[in-house]
Design an enzyme around this catalytic site. Structure first.
Site, mmCIF file in Angstrom:
data_model
loop_
_atom_site.group_PDB
_atom_site.id
_atom_site.type_symbol
_atom_site.label_atom_id
_atom_site.label_comp_id
_atom_site.label_asym_id
_atom_site.label_seq_id
_atom_site.Cartn_x
_atom_site.Cartn_y
_atom_site.Cartn_z
ATOM 1 N N GLU A 1 -21.185 -82.144 3.110
ATOM 2 C CA GLU A 1 -20.396 -83.041 4.085
ATOM 3 C C GLU A 1 -21.283 -82.367 5.827
ATOM 4 O O GLU A 1 -20.879 -81.717 6.228
ATOM 5 C CB GLU A 1 -18.822 -82.933 4.381
ATOM 6 N N ARG B 1 -2.682 -82.420 15.474
ATOM 7 C CA ARG B 1 -2.415 -84.085 14.263
ATOM 8 C C ARG B 1 0.034 -83.645 14.844
ATOM 9 O O ARG B 1 -0.174 -84.953 15.000
ATOM 10 C CB ARG B 1 -2.350 -83.969 13.603
ATOM 11 N N LYS C 1 -20.601 -86.139 1.350
ATOM 12 C CA LYS C 1 -19.445 -87.541 2.927
ATOM 13 C C LYS C 1 -20.282 -87.154 3.516
ATOM 14 O O LYS C 1 -20.531 -86.175 4.570
ATOM 15 C CB LYS C 1 -18.069 -86.330 2.360
ATOM 16 N N SER D 1 -7.414 -77.597 9.168
ATOM 17 C CA SER D 1 -7.133 -76.248 8.582
ATOM 18 C C SER D 1 -5.594 -76.595 9.726
ATOM 19 O O SER D 1 -5.354 -77.521 10.683
ATOM 20 C CB SER D 1 -7.821 -76.094 10.243
ATOM 21 N N SER E 1 -14.212 -90.582 7.587
ATOM 22 C CA SER E 1 -13.514 -91.706 8.580
ATOM 23 C C SER E 1 -13.816 -91.313 10.085
ATOM 24 O O SER E 1 -13.949 -92.393 11.004
ATOM 25 C CB SER E 1 -12.311 -92.421 8.746
HETATM 26 P P1 13P Z 1 -12.127 -87.125 8.708
HETATM 27 O O1 13P Z 1 -11.559 -88.648 8.112
HETATM 28 O O2 13P Z 1 -10.075 -87.452 9.458
HETATM 29 O O3 13P Z 1 -12.878 -88.071 9.638
HETATM 30 O O4 13P Z 1 -11.350 -86.919 8.127
HETATM 31 C C1 13P Z 1 -11.887 -86.676 6.809
HETATM 32 C C2 13P Z 1 -12.471 -85.131 6.983
HETATM 33 O O5 13P Z 1 -12.249 -84.461 5.525
HETATM 34 C C3 13P Z 1 -13.925 -84.094 7.844
HETATM 35 O O6 13P Z 1 -14.160 -83.354 7.539
#
Ligand code: 13P
Length: 338
Positions: A177, A33, A219, A26, A261
């Site tokens: 996820e 970042r 995920k 977002s 990750s």
């Molecule tokens: P990360 O791999 O940086 O955790 O991001 C993956 C992601 O899409 C989190 O929703």
């Protein structure tokens, strides 16, 4: 609902040797970042950054799909080509983050529930027209002394199931996820228990809501020691416990698991994925859907000269290549020198 199309798309997302690039930060997350590398977070700079990532030559060899943010799905390259079109030309499926973020769950201090169901049916219809073939919704589960509560897991599972149903109705593959955060001081065993409990509730709820499991991609987090835990489990232990947890909870009809990750270093995330894929027989593909672990180096390099793409793209391609190999259990440390 076109079940065959959903199944074909889901399989393509986890095709052998390929995984997903999560570039759906977002604008708020993108600012964090960009702040870390000293780039101003304007709409144009976000466009330049995403253009660099998405126009990486050969990216389609290792990346099956890219998750985009609403703003990014509407953006174009310098020559006016929509980003979704660029991806399609390179054999990459465009995806879209559709949740609107995790917010405090009322009356449950320290816990969150993800928003975004309002008007989701209409938004999905528009995203489909803009080229999106899959979507993402991230639920956040926090480990704490008496956390997570079952109520929090159930609320998030319910939202994930309603989101997944709306996606499938629109012929869009939902990435489901449920992320158990790795920020606390918990042991790896505690992460195992919480992840197992979460996935059990999530799959029971998906079934209850008639979700067509061959048309989703899961995920999950990996089972790891919390970042603040003094005792950090070895990569072999992470691979073993993650695999054990998924085998106990993820139905065989699910075509693929694409890990987040979650704050692991880029090489560690690759190593973990590789080890898991060396552990033997499994009914689903196991691959990556990394954000930071694919982008970190590319972002740092790009930040030094935001008008130039080549060096950042080289860094992204290397991580995609290494993780593509890891999704087959064929990654070796020498690949890092390529
Ligand atoms: P990360 O791999 O940086 O955790 O991001 C993956 C992601 O899409 C989190 O929703």
């Amino acid at each position: 609902m076109d079940t065959l199309l959903l199944e074909t798309t889901a399989k393509a997302m986890v095709a052998p040797g390929k995984g997903i690039l999560a570039a759906d930060e977002s604008s708020g997350t993108c600012k964090k970042r960009f702040d870390s590398v000293g780039v101003e977070c304007t709409e144009e700079n976000r466009r330049l950054y995403r253009q660099m990532l998405l126009t990486t030559p050969e990216l389609g060899k290792h990346v099956s799909g890219v998750i985009l943010y609403d703003e990014t799905l509407r953006q174009k390259t310098d020559d006016g080509t929509p980003f979704a079109e660029i991806l399609k030309r390179n054999g990459i499926l465009p995806g879209i983050k559709v949740d609107t973020g995790a917010h405090a769950l009322a009356l449950f201090p320290g816990e969150k529930v993800t928003d975004g169901l309002d008007k989701l049916r209409d938004r999905l219809a528009e995203y489909r027209k803009l080229g999106a073939r899959f979507a993402k919704w991230r639920a956040v589960i926090t480990i704490g002394e008496d956390l997570p509560t079952d109520s929090c897991i159930q609320a998030n599972a319910h939202a994930l199931a309603r989101y997944a149903g709306l996606c499938q109705e629109a012929d869009i593959v939902p990435i489901v996820e449920p992320e158990v955060l790795m920020d606390a001081d918990n042991t790896i065993e505690r992460c195992f228990d919480v992840t197992e409990r979460t996935l059990k509730i999530v799959f029971a709820t998906l079934k209850e809501f008639r979700i067509h499991l061959p048309g989703i991609v899961l995920k999950p987090n990996m089972v790891v020691s919390g970042k603040q835990c003094p005792e950090q489990a070895s990569p072999e232990e992470v691979a073993k416990l993650t695999f054990k947890c998924l085998k106990a909870t993820v139905p065989a009809e699910v075509p693929g698991i694409a890990f987040l990750s979650g704050g692991q270093s880029d090489v560690t995330a690759t190593l973990h994925l590789n080890l898991m894929n060396q552990l033997g027989k499994k009914p689903w593909a196991m691959t990556f859907s990394y954000g930071r672990a694919l982008q970190d180096k590319a972002l740092k390099i790009w930040a030094q000269n935001i008008k130039s793409s080549a060096a950042g793209q080289k860094a992204l391609l290397l991580r995609a290549q290494c993780n593509g190999a890891a999704s087959l259990g064929q990654y070796t440390a020498t690949m890092e020198q390529a």
